[in-house]
Design an enzyme around this catalytic site. Sequence first.
Site, short mmCIF file in Angstrom:
data_model
loop_
_atom_site.label_atom_id
_atom_site.label_comp_id
_atom_site.label_asym_id
_atom_site.label_seq_id
_atom_site.Cartn_x
_atom_site.Cartn_y
_atom_site.Cartn_z
N HIS A 1 0.80 -1.22 0.00
CA HIS A 1 0.00 0.00 0.00
C HIS A 1 0.83 1.28 0.00
CE1 HIS A 1 -4.44 1.09 1.09
NE2 HIS A 1 -4.00 1.77 0.05
N ASP B 1 -10.04 -0.39 3.80
CA ASP B 1 -8.86 -1.00 4.41
C ASP B 1 -9.14 -1.40 5.85
OD1 ASP B 1 -6.19 -1.59 5.18
OD2 ASP B 1 -5.39 0.05 3.98
N HIS C 1 -6.83 -1.15 7.95
CA HIS C 1 -5.92 -0.27 8.68
C HIS C 1 -6.12 1.18 8.27
CE1 HIS C 1 -4.06 -4.28 8.09
NE2 HIS C 1 -3.76 -4.15 9.37
N ASP D 1 -3.47 3.36 7.99
CA ASP D 1 -2.29 3.79 7.22
C ASP D 1 -1.97 5.25 7.47
OD1 ASP D 1 -2.13 1.21 6.31
OD2 ASP D 1 -2.99 1.63 4.35
N HIS E 1 4.28 0.98 4.29
CA HIS E 1 2.93 0.67 3.81
C HIS E 1 1.87 1.00 4.86
CE1 HIS E 1 2.11 -3.75 5.33
NE2 HIS E 1 2.70 -3.02 6.24
N ASP F 1 -7.49 -1.81 -0.35
CA ASP F 1 -6.56 -2.81 0.17
C ASP F 1 -7.35 -4.10 0.36
OD1 ASP F 1 -4.91 -4.43 1.83
OD2 ASP F 1 -3.93 -2.65 2.64
N ASP G 1 -6.91 -6.45 2.23
CA ASP G 1 -7.08 -6.88 3.63
C ASP G 1 -8.27 -6.20 4.29
OD1 ASP G 1 -6.33 -4.39 4.83
OD2 ASP G 1 -4.25 -5.00 5.03
N GLU H 1 -2.01 -4.97 -2.19
CA GLU H 1 -1.69 -5.95 -1.13
C GLU H 1 -2.12 -7.38 -1.44
OE1 GLU H 1 0.24 -5.52 1.42
OE2 GLU H 1 0.33 -3.35 1.80
#
Length: 299
Positions: A99, A122, A124, A126, A139, A226, A228, A271
Site C-alpha cells: 500500500h 482498508d 488499517h 495507514d 505501507h 486494500d 485486507d 496488497e
Amino acid sequence: MKKQISIIGAPMDLGQSRRGVDMGPSAIKYAGLVKRLEAIGYDVEDYGDIEISRPDKKEQDHLLLKNLKAVTETNERLYHAVSDIIEKDRFPLVLGGDHSIAIGTLAGVAKPHKNLGVIWYDAHGDLNTAEISPSGNIHGMPLAASLGLGHASLTSIGGYQSKVKPENVVIIGARSLDKGEKELIREKNIRVFTMHEIDRLGMTAVMNDAINYLKDRTDGVHLSLDLDGLDPSDAPGVGTPVLGGISYRESHLAMEMLSEADIITSAEFVEVNPIIDEKNKTAEAAVALAGSLFGEKLL
C-alpha cells in the site's frame, strides 16, 4: 467513469517486511482483469509495470523508515506514470504491490483536482509516521503522507505537499488502528466507518453516507482498496490479515453503489500476495470487485 482505462502495475514489496506482494499485479492480471473490463465495454490499455528501485546496501537507510530511498524513488516514477495517463484523459487503475504505492498514485491523481476525495477501503488506517509507527513499515503510512504528514521525502512526491485534505477522506472497514492513528483521526476529524458501524448500520447505509459526504465537497474521488479490508476467509492472500473483516458480498455491494454514484475518477487495488494465497483466490476477488466498480451487472 471514463470508458478508457489504463492499468499500471506497481510491483513493489519494500513498504513492508513480508515478501510476495510484488507479484500482486501479475496475479490480478492472470485472474482475468483485462478481459473482465473489456467485456463490460471498456477500452483497456496495459501500461505495463513501473520500474522498482532496490535498496542500496552501501547506503544507510533512514533509521525509522525501512527502504525509504527506494520507496521514494519508486513512488516518483508512479507519480509520473499516473500523470501521463491522466494527461491522455484515461482512467488510471493501479495494481499493487504494497500500500505504500498509494503515495505515488495519490500524487498523480490529486494534481488536476482542487478538492480530491479519497475512499480508503482498508482494515488499517495507514496514518502512521516515523515517530509513531510501531514497525517503520512505509505501507502503514501512505494516507498520512498524502495528508502532508511525515518524512519530507514521502510528503513531497510530485513536488507538492498535501495531496488530500483530512475532511475529504473516508476510511471504510477499519478494525486495526494504532494508538497514534486513533489520536490523529480525532485531531483531524477524519471520517471513519469501522467494522462496528458496518455491522450495526449495514453496508448500504455506510456507503450512502460516504457517497453523500464526498460527492458535493469534492471534484473527484480516488478509491484505494486494500484487499485486507475483506475478511481473510474471502481474501486470504494478504500480508496483514485481520479477522472480522468486510464480507465478499458486502464488498461487491460497496463497489456496485460506487459505480451507480459515478463519483470514482481513479482507483488502485493493493496488497495481493500470491505466495500465501489459496489458488489465486484473493486476486480473483480483486478482479470481481473491479468488475462491480466498473459497472458489471448480475442481470
